[in-house]
Design a protein around this motif. Structure first.
Motif, PDB file in Angstrom:
ATOM      1  N   SER A  60     -52.230  56.991 -61.858  1.00 32.17           N
ATOM      2  CA  SER A  60     -53.568  57.535 -62.084  1.00 32.17           C
ATOM      3  C   SER A  60     -53.629  58.327 -63.387  1.00 32.17           C
ATOM      4  N   ILE A  61     -52.570  59.073 -63.692  1.00 31.16           N
ATOM      5  CA  ILE A  61     -52.534  59.801 -64.962  1.00 31.16           C
ATOM      6  C   ILE A  61     -52.505  58.830 -66.129  1.00 31.16           C
ATOM      7  N   ARG A  62     -51.756  57.751 -65.975  1.00 26.02           N
ATOM      8  CA  ARG A  62     -51.682  56.743 -67.042  1.00 26.02           C
ATOM      9  C   ARG A  62     -53.040  56.087 -67.267  1.00 26.02           C
ATOM     10  N   GLN A  63     -53.734  55.729 -66.187  1.00 26.52           N
ATOM     11  CA  GLN A  63     -55.045  55.114 -66.330  1.00 26.52           C
ATOM     12  C   GLN A  63     -56.051  56.076 -66.953  1.00 26.52           C
ATOM     13  N   MET A  64     -55.942  57.354 -66.639  1.00 20.72           N
ATOM     14  CA  MET A  64     -56.844  58.334 -67.244  1.00 20.72           C
ATOM     15  C   MET A  64     -56.584  58.450 -68.743  1.00 20.72           C
ATOM     16  N   GLN A  65     -55.309  58.423 -69.161  1.00 15.15           N
ATOM     17  CA  GLN A  65     -54.989  58.485 -70.589  1.00 15.15           C
ATOM     18  C   GLN A  65     -55.492  57.242 -71.321  1.00 15.15           C
ATOM     19  N   ILE A  66     -55.363  56.092 -70.685  1.00 15.56           N
ATOM     20  CA  ILE A  66     -55.836  54.854 -71.322  1.00 15.56           C
ATOM     21  C   ILE A  66     -57.352  54.866 -71.463  1.00 15.56           C
ATOM     22  N   SER A  67     -58.055  55.381 -70.459  1.00 18.25           N
ATOM     23  CA  SER A  67     -59.520  55.410 -70.528  1.00 18.25           C
ATOM     24  C   SER A  67     -60.026  56.325 -71.632  1.00 18.25           C
ATOM     25  N   GLN A  68     -59.233  57.333 -72.001  1.00 13.56           N
ATOM     26  CA  GLN A  68     -59.669  58.261 -73.042  1.00 13.56           C
ATOM     27  C   GLN A  68     -59.555  57.675 -74.442  1.00 13.56           C
ATOM     28  N   ILE A  69     -58.775  56.591 -74.619  1.00 17.84           N
ATOM     29  CA  ILE A  69     -58.617  55.980 -75.942  1.00 17.84           C
ATOM     30  C   ILE A  69     -59.078  54.531 -75.975  1.00 17.84           C
ATOM     31  N   SER A  70     -59.606  54.028 -74.881  1.00 19.56           N
ATOM     32  CA  SER A  70     -60.083  52.645 -74.841  1.00 19.56           C
ATOM     33  C   SER A  70     -61.533  52.578 -75.311  1.00 19.56           C
ATOM     34  N   PRO A  71     -61.967  51.407 -75.780  1.00 18.83           N
ATOM     35  CA  PRO A  71     -63.375  51.264 -76.197  1.00 18.83           C
ATOM     36  C   PRO A  71     -64.331  51.465 -75.032  1.00 18.83           C
ATOM     37  N   ILE A  72     -65.532  51.932 -75.350  1.00 18.45           N
ATOM     38  CA  ILE A  72     -66.564  52.225 -74.356  1.00 18.45           C
ATOM     39  C   ILE A  72     -67.732  51.270 -74.574  1.00 18.45           C
ATOM     40  N   PHE A  73     -68.139  50.585 -73.518  1.00 16.32           N
ATOM     41  CA  PHE A  73     -69.292  49.683 -73.563  1.00 16.32           C
ATOM     42  C   PHE A  73     -70.091  49.865 -72.285  1.00 16.32           C
ATOM     43  N   PRO A  74     -71.406  49.991 -72.382  1.00 15.66           N
ATOM     44  CA  PRO A  74     -72.189  50.101 -73.617  1.00 15.66           C
ATOM     45  C   PRO A  74     -72.132  51.521 -74.171  1.00 15.66           C
ATOM     46  N   THR A  75     -72.304  51.640 -75.464  1.00 15.99           N
ATOM     47  CA  THR A  75     -72.265  52.937 -76.115  1.00 15.99           C
ATOM     48  C   THR A  75     -73.616  53.625 -75.987  1.00 15.99           C
ATOM     49  N   GLN A  76     -73.570  54.935 -75.712  1.00 16.44           N
ATOM     50  CA  GLN A  76     -74.789  55.705 -75.523  1.00 16.44           C
ATOM     51  C   GLN A  76     -74.915  56.877 -76.487  1.00 16.44           C
ATOM     52  N   SER A  77     -73.847  57.230 -77.164  1.00 17.75           N
ATOM     53  CA  SER A  77     -73.885  58.379 -78.063  1.00 17.75           C
ATOM     54  C   SER A  77     -72.966  58.116 -79.242  1.00 17.75           C
ATOM     55  N   LEU A  78     -73.036  59.021 -80.218  1.00 14.01           N
ATOM     56  CA  LEU A  78     -72.175  58.899 -81.384  1.00 14.01           C
ATOM     57  C   LEU A  78     -70.715  59.122 -81.017  1.00 14.01           C
ATOM     58  N   ALA A  79     -70.446  59.914 -79.981  1.00 21.48           N
ATOM     59  CA  ALA A  79     -69.063  60.121 -79.533  1.00 21.48           C
ATOM     60  C   ALA A  79     -68.452  58.815 -79.033  1.00 21.48           C
ATOM     61  N   ASP A  80     -69.226  57.984 -78.330  1.00 23.51           N
ATOM     62  CA  ASP A  80     -68.734  56.677 -77.897  1.00 23.51           C
ATOM     63  C   ASP A  80     -68.438  55.772 -79.084  1.00 23.51           C
ATOM     64  N   ILE A  81     -69.278  55.839 -80.116  1.00 21.26           N
ATOM     65  CA  ILE A  81     -69.040  55.031 -81.317  1.00 21.26           C
ATOM     66  C   ILE A  81     -67.742  55.455 -81.989  1.00 21.26           C
ATOM     67  N   PHE A  82     -67.514  56.748 -82.106  1.00 20.47           N
ATOM     68  CA  PHE A  82     -66.287  57.224 -82.742  1.00 20.47           C
ATOM     69  C   PHE A  82     -65.051  56.867 -81.929  1.00 20.47           C
ATOM     70  N   GLN A  83     -65.164  56.760 -80.611  1.00 21.66           N
ATOM     71  CA  GLN A  83     -64.018  56.339 -79.806  1.00 21.66           C
ATOM     72  C   GLN A  83     -63.734  54.854 -79.997  1.00 21.66           C
ATOM     73  N   ASN A  84     -64.734  54.069 -80.325  1.00 20.57           N
ATOM     74  CA  ASN A  84     -64.537  52.641 -80.572  1.00 20.57           C
ATOM     75  C   ASN A  84     -64.006  52.354 -81.970  1.00 20.57           C
ATOM     76  N   ILE A  85     -64.120  53.303 -82.875  1.00 24.58           N
ATOM     77  CA  ILE A  85     -63.672  53.099 -84.257  1.00 24.58           C
ATOM     78  C   ILE A  85     -62.262  53.655 -84.419  1.00 24.58           C
ATOM     79  N   VAL A  86     -61.400  52.883 -85.025  1.00 23.61           N
ATOM     80  CA  VAL A  86     -60.045  53.314 -85.385  1.00 23.61           C
ATOM     81  C   VAL A  86     -59.857  53.034 -86.867  1.00 23.61           C
ATOM     82  N   VAL A  87     -59.525  54.060 -87.635  1.00 25.55           N
ATOM     83  CA  VAL A  87     -59.306  53.911 -89.074  1.00 25.55           C
ATOM     84  C   VAL A  87     -57.965  53.224 -89.282  1.00 25.55           C
ATOM     85  N   VAL A  88     -57.985  52.032 -89.875  1.00 26.34           N
ATOM     86  CA  VAL A  88     -56.794  51.207 -90.034  1.00 26.34           C
ATOM     87  C   VAL A  88     -56.348  51.246 -91.490  1.00 26.34           C
TER      88      VAL A  88
END
Length: 463
Positions: free
Chosen positions: A174-202
């Motif tokens: 459960s801790i592992r799944q919670m950590q993965i959810s905090q860095i995984s993409p979010i769909f559908p996006t509702q705020s700018l915070a969701d957009i920033f979580q979907n963006i990774v500077v490569v």
């Protein structure tokens, strides 16, 4: 005065003796309560007053009907761990028929936070929640301490608690799944915070960052340019139709400033993934493998299943050099492969020397091994570069380049720190969100070696 006293005596005489005694007792209790600053409310039971003397008819209270058709599992969020959700679920199942939904759900959250995390609230609220959740708390602590203690609960509750028991593996998962959810993409996006979580500077590149963001299918990073006046332009940057920043000035200056500011903003609120490309020339994962047949005897080169080996045995050959006096050749006659378009017997100088032939010292590569290596790369698609040893000669690197082109592999020649050339087969690109999971959650040693993850400088809570 006589009339008033006579009317009062009539009213008092009409009340039964037991009622008068109870009223005197209540007056004494209220008098003592006022001395101790305690408020006591004296109520007279309706049954003690005769129906003839009651001015207001008694009303029977209507029982309130509580809706139990709502679903308990609908209140589970992705951030709830297994122990936390079990506490909330048990609390709601226990009081679903007695407490309405809008009041029970917050109480269950308070109870779970108190038991799991030790949170504190108002004393009145904590006292009520402790009373309501006392049976569940006993079961929870018995499971947590893993002790066989006496627990006064019903049989159904005990079986349910045993089936829903929390183990160490489930808690870690459960801790592992919670950590993965905090860095995984979010769909559908509702705020700018969701957009920033979907963006990774490569690789600190806006082009690569935009390409990976577009592959998620949640939008793109766009830059618009509009003229303000003669020679002055305004450049604006958007991420999935959310305005990020702008700059103005000449065309080149405004564009460069807008891109630089955009990257700086993304670094503040997004994760960064940088591919480590430069290693020391000693760090390589493919060695120079030579053809073993050129350094062994004929008996070792020819296997028993070879037709030539069996023919020589029938003629009396037992190994070693050929001939009656064993003075013949030892190695088989070599037939070099032809890679150019010159005719047979041409004696003109060659522009390039084939690596299949001798390189001047009688040493050649094991091309069969490198054919199999290219096939394994196409099959497994490694997420790291294959860096060849700097011992490969120029002709050998040319042959390896031809093999890589046949399998449609991306390759290049890099210069090491010492100036030596190294042949490199470039990696298959690994999605940046997968890199975050492998490095931050799974702690993968190889991915951590070849990729660098930089956390955001500013948290997303303030957004």
């Amino acid at each position: 005065m006589n009339l008033r006293s006579s009317s009062r005596l009539k009213r008092v005489s009409s009340i039964p003796t037991k009622t008068l005694k109870s009223q005197k007792r209540l007056k004494r209790v209220n008098r003592c309560g006022r001395r101790q600053n305690i408020k006591l409310v004296a109520t007279r039971p309706e049954s003690s007053i005769p129906a003839a003397h009651s001015s207001i008819p008694p009303e029977s209270p209507e029982p309130s009907v509580i809706d139990t058709s709502w679903d308990i599992d609908s209140y589970r969020t992705r951030y709830d761990t297994v122990p936390l959700w079990n506490l909330k679920k048990w609390f709601m199942e226990l009081h679903k028929e007695t407490i309405p939904e809008h009041e029970l759900v917050p109480l269950a959250q308070v109870f779970a936070s108190m038991e799991a995390y030790g949170c504190t609230y108002a004393p009145e609220l904590m006292e009520r929640v402790e009373q309501l959740g006392e049976p569940i708390a006993r079961v929870y602590y018995n499971l947590k301490e893993n002790k066989c203690t006496r627990t006064l609960v019903s049989a159904d509750a005990a079986v349910h608690a045993w089936l829903e028991g929390v183990t160490y593996a489930e808690e870690q998962e459960s801790i592992r799944q919670m950590q993965i959810s905090q860095i995984s993409p979010i769909f559908p996006t509702q705020s700018l915070a969701d957009i920033f979580q979907n963006i990774v500077v490569v690789n600190n590149s806006l082009k690569e960052t935009t390409e990976w963001f577009e592959r998620l299918g949640g939008g793109t990073i766009s830059i618009t340019i509009s003229p303000i006046s003669y020679g002055v332009f305004e450049v604006k940057a958007y991420a999935a139709n959310f305005f990020i920043n702008k700059a103005s000035g000449t065309y080149q200056k405004a564009y460069a400033q807008c891109v630089a500011d955009l990257l700086e903003i993304l670094k503040n609120y997004c994760y960064q993934v940088n591919y480590i490309q430069r290693f020391s020339y000693l760090h390589y994962n493919v060695e120079r493998l030579l053809n073993e047949c050129d350094q062994q005897t004929t008996g070792q080169c020819l296997q028993q299943n070879n037709i030539g080996y069996r023919m020589l045995q029938r003629l009396g050959w037992t190994g070693g050099p050929l001939g009656y006096k064993q003075t013949g050749i030892v190695n088989p006659i070599e037939v070099p492969a032809k890679h150019d378009r010159r005719g047979l017997g041409c004696t003109k100088g060659k522009k390039r020397q084939s690596a299949n032939a001798d390189d001047g010292n009688g040493i050649v590569l094991d091309l069969h091994f490198y054919h199999e290596l290219m096939l394994a790369i196409v099959t497994r698609k490694p997420y790291y570069d294959l860096i060849f040893s700097p011992e490969f000669t120029e002709n050998e690197r040319i042959v390896l380049t031809r093999l890589a082109v046949q399998w449609r592999l991306r390759c290049e020649t890099r210069l090491a720190v010492t100036g030596q050339a190294q042949f490199v087969i470039k990696r298959y690109p690994l999605p940046p969100h997968n890199v975050l999971v492998q490095v931050l959650v799974e702690k993968h040693p190889i991915v951590s070696k070849y990729y660098e993850v930089v956390p955001p400088k500013v948290g997303l809570i303030s957004l």
